[in-house]
Design an enzyme around this catalytic site. Structure first.
Site: not given
Ligand code: AMP
Length: 215
Positions: A15, A90, A128, A161, A172
């Site tokens: 994505k 989310r 990977r 990694r 994840r």
């Molecule tokens: P990401 O880079 O999208 O994996 O986001 C990193 C962290 O930011 C996540 O683990 C959450 O703690 C926070 N985060 C990002 N987007 C959201 C969202 N839409 N709602 C709540 N927390 C978020």
């Protein structure tokens, strides 16, 4: 009508890559709530410290903070004709917030899920390994090195990694599965578009563009 693109998919479904390509083609900014929150978490303020705690614990930041953040970001001039969300919504509450925002901004939400078999994804990520010297990428399931753990090109020991270690990949996936209620909300209202992602990047990209242009 201008559009809000929401591209979702399990880890490894591509994505991020597709969102980048769509951003180039349509001229829509790609808005990553994770990037914005990481920048906010660097501030030496009570809010910055709170965000750091939540994010290092791998928890979700509160819906109210997200609502303010996306309101502020999408009011900027570059979002006028449309934008792409990466990592938002989310939760169900965030989906409701997005519906309200789209109504106010008179934009159409397109929620597109890139679908790839999860077994394949798990192997793509956890298999990977790469060469720290020349950058060559291997996969123990799909493209193994000739001599286990060593680069074919220069014999250097291969590295994995941290993000691709099985524990991290499982975490994840769990984060992705936790968005099921949000995805179901769009599905029930007939707004979930699914695109098969088990093809080369450009083929998937053409399918996405066809779906977007048809709306
Ligand atoms: P990401 O880079 O999208 O994996 O986001 C990193 C962290 O930011 C996540 O683990 C959450 O703690 C926070 N985060 C990002 N987007 C959201 C969202 N839409 N709602 C709540 N927390 C978020």
């Amino acid at each position: 009508m201008s559009k809000i693109l929401v591209i979702i998919g399990a880890p490894g479904a591509g994505k991020g890559t597709q969102a980048r390509k769509l951003s180039e083609k349509y001229g829509y900014p790609q808005i990553s709530t994770g990037d914005i929150l990481r920048a906010m978490a660097e501030a030496d303020t009570p809010q910055g410290r709170r965000l750091r705690e939540i994010m290092t614990a791998g928890k979700l930041v509160g819906d109210d903070i997200l609502a303010d953040l996306i309101q502020a970001r999408t009011s900027q001039g570059d979002c006028k004709t449309g934008y792409i969300f990466d990592g938002f919504p989310r939760t169900l509450n965030q989906a409701y917030t997005l519906d309200k925002l789209a109504r106010r901004q008179r934009k159409q939400i397109l929620l597109i899920r890139i679908v790839v078999n999860e077994d394949v994804l798990f192997k793509r990520l956890t298999g990977r390994w790469s060469c720290p010297k020349c950058g060559e990428i291997y996969n123990i399931y799909f493209r193994p090195a000739k001599r286990e753990g060593l680069c074919d090109l220069d014999g250097e020991p291969l590295l994995q990694r941290n993000d691709d270690k099985p524990e991290a990949v499982t975490r994840r996936f769990e984060e992705y599965w936790a968005t099921a209620a949000m995805i179901d909300y769009y599905k029930r209202s007939g707004r979930l578009i699914e695109v098969d992602g088990d093809s080369p990047v450009d083929v998937v990209f053409d399918k996405l563009c066809a779906v977007i242009d048809a709306q």
